[in-house]
Design a protein around this motif. Structure first.
Motif, short mmCIF file in Angstrom:
data_model
loop_
_atom_site.label_atom_id
_atom_site.label_comp_id
_atom_site.label_asym_id
_atom_site.label_seq_id
_atom_site.Cartn_x
_atom_site.Cartn_y
_atom_site.Cartn_z
N VAL A 151 7.47 0.37 -8.30
CA VAL A 151 7.97 -0.71 -9.15
C VAL A 151 7.58 -0.46 -10.61
O VAL A 151 8.36 -0.75 -11.53
CB VAL A 151 7.43 -2.07 -8.66
CG1 VAL A 151 7.78 -3.18 -9.64
CG2 VAL A 151 8.02 -2.40 -7.30
N ASP A 152 6.40 0.09 -10.84
CA ASP A 152 6.00 0.44 -12.21
C ASP A 152 6.97 1.45 -12.82
O ASP A 152 7.34 1.35 -14.00
CB ASP A 152 4.59 1.00 -12.22
CG ASP A 152 3.53 -0.05 -11.91
OD1 ASP A 152 3.85 -1.25 -12.05
OD2 ASP A 152 2.41 0.32 -11.51
N ALA A 155 10.22 -0.34 -13.51
CA ALA A 155 10.07 -1.31 -14.60
C ALA A 155 10.29 -0.65 -15.95
O ALA A 155 10.86 -1.27 -16.87
CB ALA A 155 8.69 -1.96 -14.54
N LYS A 156 9.87 0.59 -16.10
CA LYS A 156 10.09 1.30 -17.36
C LYS A 156 11.58 1.50 -17.61
O LYS A 156 12.06 1.36 -18.75
CB LYS A 156 9.37 2.65 -17.32
CG LYS A 156 7.85 2.54 -17.25
CD LYS A 156 7.21 3.90 -17.20
CE LYS A 156 5.69 3.79 -17.11
NZ LYS A 156 5.04 5.12 -17.03
N LEU A 183 15.27 -1.72 -6.45
CA LEU A 183 14.29 -2.82 -6.41
C LEU A 183 14.42 -3.62 -5.12
O LEU A 183 13.40 -4.09 -4.57
CB LEU A 183 14.49 -3.73 -7.62
CG LEU A 183 14.04 -3.15 -8.97
CD1 LEU A 183 14.49 -4.04 -10.12
CD2 LEU A 183 12.52 -2.97 -9.00
N ARG A 209 7.08 -10.22 -8.72
CA ARG A 209 7.33 -9.27 -9.80
C ARG A 209 8.68 -8.57 -9.62
O ARG A 209 9.46 -8.43 -10.57
CB ARG A 209 6.20 -8.25 -9.82
CG ARG A 209 6.26 -7.26 -10.97
CD ARG A 209 5.15 -6.25 -10.84
NE ARG A 209 5.23 -5.23 -11.85
CZ ARG A 209 4.74 -4.01 -11.73
NH1 ARG A 209 4.12 -3.68 -10.60
NH2 ARG A 209 4.86 -3.14 -12.70
N TYR A 213 12.27 -8.74 -12.01
CA TYR A 213 13.03 -7.62 -12.56
C TYR A 213 14.49 -7.67 -12.13
O TYR A 213 15.41 -7.34 -12.91
CB TYR A 213 12.40 -6.30 -12.15
CG TYR A 213 11.11 -5.99 -12.85
CD1 TYR A 213 10.99 -6.14 -14.24
CD2 TYR A 213 9.99 -5.56 -12.15
CE1 TYR A 213 9.81 -5.87 -14.90
CE2 TYR A 213 8.79 -5.27 -12.81
CZ TYR A 213 8.70 -5.43 -14.17
OH TYR A 213 7.54 -5.16 -14.83
#
Length: 278
Positions: A151-152, A155-156, A183, A209, A213
């Motif tokens: 997910v990190d 997220a970018k 996602l 989270r 997104y």
């Protein structure tokens, strides 16, 4: 006047007077009574120590303690070298399990006696259940950590797309759909993680989270559709013929913008994605 008694020596004179008490092993107590002098050896002999040999599995332990101690006190001394809690121990002496309140000397334990230490069966089952639960939580924690790492990374990409669309740059819709799909895959992975306690809280936080997104991407899709409409109008204004795909996108955008304007006029909150509680 007190009559003087003749022929009866005083306690001090009877001991030999002035320093002879030490020679005869006597001492005068504060009340004036002459008693036998106490020594450290006498105190040591009055409270002797015994050494017992405790067999636990393939190992043996020698414990030194008072014969007047209880089996419960012996269990406390065995907790260190064996790693077993006192409540998880069973002490067997002469083929009989001994109660923790029983005294060693009363049960016949002497210097050099052999005692067998066993682990309680309920303790073995409880430790097995705890080990399985710990292993399960460790596995769940690793799975959540893997999802968090992915997910990190996504997220970018979401942040980069958001910066481009907010800057007025049109983004290919397939990129947005692909991010949403990836996602959603991570969201399904989180749904399959069975966790309790702190691990469960971590999973819930990651679920929120990911949902955030996805909702952001839904909003970006609407903004990106608006940019596509502007580009299509520019083509028509310059005399360029729109393609069939662009015409279909124009119809879809009108429907989306129409529902968006109706929601805005009614003052309702725009909800692009309906989430189901797992």
């Amino acid at each position: 006047m007190k009559p003087k008694l003749r022929g009866i020596p005083s306690p001090v004179k009877a001991a030999g007077g002035g320093g002879s008490e030490a020679a005869s092993g006597l001492e005068i107590r504060p009340g004036g009574m002459l008693v036998q002098k106490r020594t450290s050896d006498a105190n040591h002999n009055s409270n002797p120590k015994i050494k017992v040999r405790v067999k636990y599995g393939s190992s043996q332990h020698e414990i030194t303690l008072s014969p007047e101690a209880t089996f419960g006190e012996l269990k406390k001394l065995l907790a260190g070298p064996t790693g077993l809690r006192p409540q998880d121990q069973k002490l067997v002496f002469k083929e009989k399990e001994r109660d923790s309140r029983a005294f060693l000397d009363v049960c016949g334990v002497k210097d050099g006696s052999k005692i067998v230490l066993l682990e309680d069966e309920l303790s073995i089952e409880r430790r097995f259940v705890e080990s399985r639960k710990t292993a399960k939580m460790e596995t769940a924690s690793k799975e959540i950590a893997a999802v968090r790492f992915e997910v990190d990374r996504l997220a970018k990409q979401v942040m980069n797309v958001e910066m481009e669309i907010n800057g007025g740059k049109k983004v290919v819709e397939a990129v947005l759909l692909k991010l949403i799909e990836l996602l959603m895959i991570e969201l399904i992975k989180l749904d399959g993680v069975a966790a309790d306690g702190d691990v469960k809280l971590e999973r819930r936080m990651q679920v929120k989270r990911v949902q955030k997104y996805i909702e952001t991407l839904d909003v970006l899709k609407l903004r990106n559709s608006g940019l596509c409409k502007v580009a299509l109008q520019h083509k028509i204004f310059t005399g360029q013929m729109p393609t069939t795909h662009e015409k279909q996108q124009e119809v879809l955008q009108r429907k989306q913008l129409g529902s968006l304007s109706e929601s805005a006029n009614s003052g309702a909150v725009i909800v692009t994605t309906k989430w189901q509680t797992f």
